[in-house]
Design an enzyme around this catalytic site. Sequence first.
Site, short mmCIF file in Angstrom:
data_model
loop_
_atom_site.label_atom_id
_atom_site.label_comp_id
_atom_site.label_asym_id
_atom_site.label_seq_id
_atom_site.Cartn_x
_atom_site.Cartn_y
_atom_site.Cartn_z
N CYS A 158 0.85 -1.18 0.00
CA CYS A 158 0.00 0.00 0.00
C CYS A 158 0.89 1.24 0.00
CB CYS A 158 -0.95 0.07 1.18
SG CYS A 158 -2.09 -1.29 1.32
N ARG A 206 3.67 -0.57 -4.81
CA ARG A 206 3.43 -1.01 -3.44
C ARG A 206 2.04 -1.62 -3.26
NH1 ARG A 206 7.14 1.22 0.52
NH2 ARG A 206 5.62 0.53 2.05
N TRP A 231 -3.14 -2.61 -1.55
CA TRP A 231 -2.96 -4.06 -1.72
C TRP A 231 -3.87 -4.69 -0.67
CZ3 TRP A 231 -1.22 -8.30 1.16
CH2 TRP A 231 -0.86 -9.43 0.41
N ASN A 276 -1.84 2.53 5.88
CA ASN A 276 -1.01 1.36 5.55
C ASN A 276 -0.85 0.54 6.82
OD1 ASN A 276 -0.63 2.30 3.00
ND2 ASN A 276 1.57 2.64 3.20
N GLY A 277 -0.85 -0.77 6.70
CA GLY A 277 -0.66 -1.63 7.89
C GLY A 277 -1.93 -2.41 8.17
N GLU A 330 16.01 -19.40 -6.46
CA GLU A 330 15.75 -18.02 -6.85
C GLU A 330 15.25 -17.98 -8.30
OE1 GLU A 330 15.21 -15.42 -5.51
OE2 GLU A 330 15.58 -13.80 -6.91
N LYS A 333 11.69 -16.41 -9.56
CA LYS A 333 11.61 -15.32 -10.56
C LYS A 333 10.63 -15.67 -11.66
CE LYS A 333 12.83 -12.61 -8.97
NZ LYS A 333 13.41 -12.40 -7.73
N GLU A 336 6.84 -15.85 -10.34
CA GLU A 336 6.14 -14.64 -9.92
C GLU A 336 5.82 -13.69 -11.06
OE1 GLU A 336 8.26 -12.15 -7.09
OE2 GLU A 336 10.17 -12.71 -7.98
N HIS A 373 14.18 -39.21 -6.62
CA HIS A 373 13.52 -39.79 -5.44
C HIS A 373 12.02 -39.50 -5.46
CE1 HIS A 373 17.27 -41.14 -3.74
NE2 HIS A 373 17.80 -39.96 -4.04
N LYS A 426 5.24 -4.81 -3.53
CA LYS A 426 6.60 -4.64 -3.02
C LYS A 426 6.49 -4.32 -1.54
CE LYS A 426 10.93 -4.01 -4.57
NZ LYS A 426 11.56 -5.16 -5.23
C1 F6R Z 1 10.71 -11.81 -4.98
C2 F6R Z 1 10.72 -10.78 -3.97
C3 F6R Z 1 10.32 -11.15 -2.60
C4 F6R Z 1 11.16 -10.41 -1.57
C5 F6R Z 1 10.62 -10.69 -0.15
C6 F6R Z 1 11.46 -9.99 0.91
O1 F6R Z 1 11.17 -11.30 -6.21
O2 F6R Z 1 11.03 -9.64 -4.23
O3 F6R Z 1 10.37 -12.53 -2.39
O4 F6R Z 1 12.49 -10.83 -1.68
O5 F6R Z 1 9.30 -10.25 -0.07
O6 F6R Z 1 11.45 -8.62 0.71
P1 F6R Z 1 12.51 -7.70 1.41
O7 F6R Z 1 13.85 -8.04 0.85
O8 F6R Z 1 12.09 -6.30 1.09
O9 F6R Z 1 12.45 -7.99 2.88
#
Ligand code: F6R
Length: 609
Positions: free
Chosen positions: A2, A27, A75, A99-100, A482, A486, A489, A505, A604
Amino acid sequence: MCGIIGYTGSANAIPKITKGLSVLEYRGYDSVGIAARTELGVKTVKCKGRIGALEERLTQQKLSESQCAIGHTRWATHGGPSDTNAHPHRAGRVVLVHNGIIENYKELKEMLSRAKVSFLSETDTEVAAAVLNAAYDACNDPLTAIRTATAQMTGSYAFGILFDDHPGEVWAIRSGSPLILAKGEDGFYLASDMTALLPFTREYHILKEGEIARLTATEAALCGAADAWCSPTWSITSMTPESAQKSGFEHFMLKEIHEQPEAIVKSVSPRIKNGLPSFEADGISSDFWKQVKNIQIVACGSATHAGLVGGSVLERVAKVPAASYIASEYRYHPPIAVDGTLVVVISQSGETADTLAALRYAKSAGLPTLAIVNAVETTIAREADYRVYTYAGPEIAVATTKGYCTQVSVLYMIAAAIAHACGRISDEEARELVRSVAEDAPTAITEMLEKTETLREMSKRLAQKDHVFYIGRGLDYAMSQEAALKLKEISYIHAEAYAAGELKHGTISLIEQDTPVLAISTEEALYDKTESNVREVRSRGAYVILICRQDARDPGHSADEVILLPTKSEAATLFASLTAVQLLAYETAALRGCDIDRPRNLAKSVTVE
Ligand code: F6R
C-alpha cells in the site's frame, strides 16, 4: 505494501497526488483513491483498479483543483479490491488513508457497532477512521484525538488524515509502517516511500514511531510523546528523480537487471580497504568478526535465497556454520543458539513485517543482530544492532533483481571478512576473493547482458509451457530456488527447484516429453554429477537447457540448449548464472504479455505478517 501520499501547499495538489500514486503503484495496485479539500469540503474519489481508472473518475467527478489532499494505492488485506474498500475512508468529520493492519479491528468494530456506528466497507481502515472520529467528537482536538484513538489500536499503521474543520492541514502518525515527510518549494508532503516524493523534492524527514505530524501550507510540525511541538530535521536524499524512472527500458525489472554491475560496485567498494575486506565504515571491527562462531540468516522470499547462497559461501570460505531460515517460521522453531551466534537479517525494503518480527524475536532472545538492508533508515535497519547497506538504489519492480544481487555480494564480503579476521584465509586469498566480487562479478553480468537476444530466443519455448523444473547442486541448488521464484512470480508459469540428485527420489515421475528442465551447473567439481542428472531427465523426454561454465566438457552433447558462463572466478560464474535466469524469466514473462513490474496478487515491501 500500500502506498500513501499527501500534500498541502500553494500549488494544485491533484496532479501531485496522482503523480505520487503512479510512482507508488508498485506497493499495491488493486484500488486507488484521493481525498481532497475543495470549496465544498473534503471530496473523496476512489475506485477499484489502477491510477488510470482513478484519473477517469476524477475527470467524471470534476475534481481537478485542491491545495490539500491525501491519496492511497491499495494491496487488499481486509476485504477484496472494490470501490467501497478502496481508501480514503470517511467516518464523521475524519477522512484517512492507512497502511498496515489494525489487528484488533473486530473488537473495535463490535464496540462501535454497539454505539450504533455503521460501516460501509469490510476494511480495518474504516474501523480506524470511526475510532478516530469518536475520539475527535469527544475532544475536538486533532492531536488528542489521534493519541486517544491510536492508543486503542493494536497492529501496525501509518495514517494520513484530514479533519473536516481543519482546512489546509494534513495530519499523520505511524507505528510499524513507514512514513516520510518532505519539504518542497511550494508546500509540504507526506509519503510512505521516498520514491513518491522524488518528482517534487529531495528534502525529507523520517517520522519516528508514535510521532504525530501536522502539515500546513507553510509549516511542518512534530509532536512527540512529551506533547512538545518541534520542527522536523530535514535531510537530503542521495536518490535522484531518474532513479525512480525507467530511463528508456521497457520495464523497471529490465532496468534493474542492467543496473546490477554498478550496484555491486557500489555495495562492495565501501567494504574494501587496501584491497582487503573491511566493514570499519559500517562500525564493525575485525574483532567483532572474530567472535562469530555461528550465523543464523533470516529473511523472506528472494532474500532467503540470497541467504542460502551466502550461507553456503560463509561455510566454505569462513568455516562458520551458517543456515538460512524463512523469517515467518523462525519464531516458531527457533534454531538453537550457541555462544557466538550472530543473527543476520536480510531485507531489500527494510520493512518486511515477517523479517522485522524475526529480528525483534532474536533481539529479545539476547542475540546480536546485523541487518543487510537496501532502503536506508528503515525500521529493520534502525532496530538491528549493526547495519550493512547494499546501496542498490531504489528497486521499483516488484520482483527483486539488483536487491538480491547486492545481498549476495555483501554476504561474500562478510564471508571474506570473517575468514580473514580469523586467519582462515591469507591476505592474498582475501584480496583475490574481494577482487573477484568487486571486478569479475560486474564484468560477468555485463557479458551475460550481451546475450539477451539468445536468451529471448530460448524463452520462446518456455513461454508456451505450464511447468518448468530447475535443478542444481550446491550453490546451484540455492540459485535454482531463486530462478524458479523469478519465473513463477512474473510469468505465472509453475516452476519448481530441486536439488539435482533429489529428482529421482520422486519428482522425476513428472518429467514427460518436452518438459523443460533448466540445469544450473557452475561448480566444476559437481559438473559430472549434475550431468548425470541431466541425462536421467533427458532420457525421459525432458527438454534441457544447461547453464554451465564455458570450459565445461562438451556441454552441447548433454543438453538441448546451452548457456555458457564466464569462468574467471566462482563469483563471475555465479553472478553470470543469476543474470541468465533473471533474463530468461523476464523474456518469458514479456512473451506471455505479463505485467512484469506489477505481477498479479503481489506488492513490493510486504508490511503484514
Ligand atoms: C521476490 C521478492 C520477494 C522479496 C521478499 C522480501 O522477487 O522480491 O520474495 O524478496 O518479499 O522482501 P525484502 O527483501 O524487502 O524484505
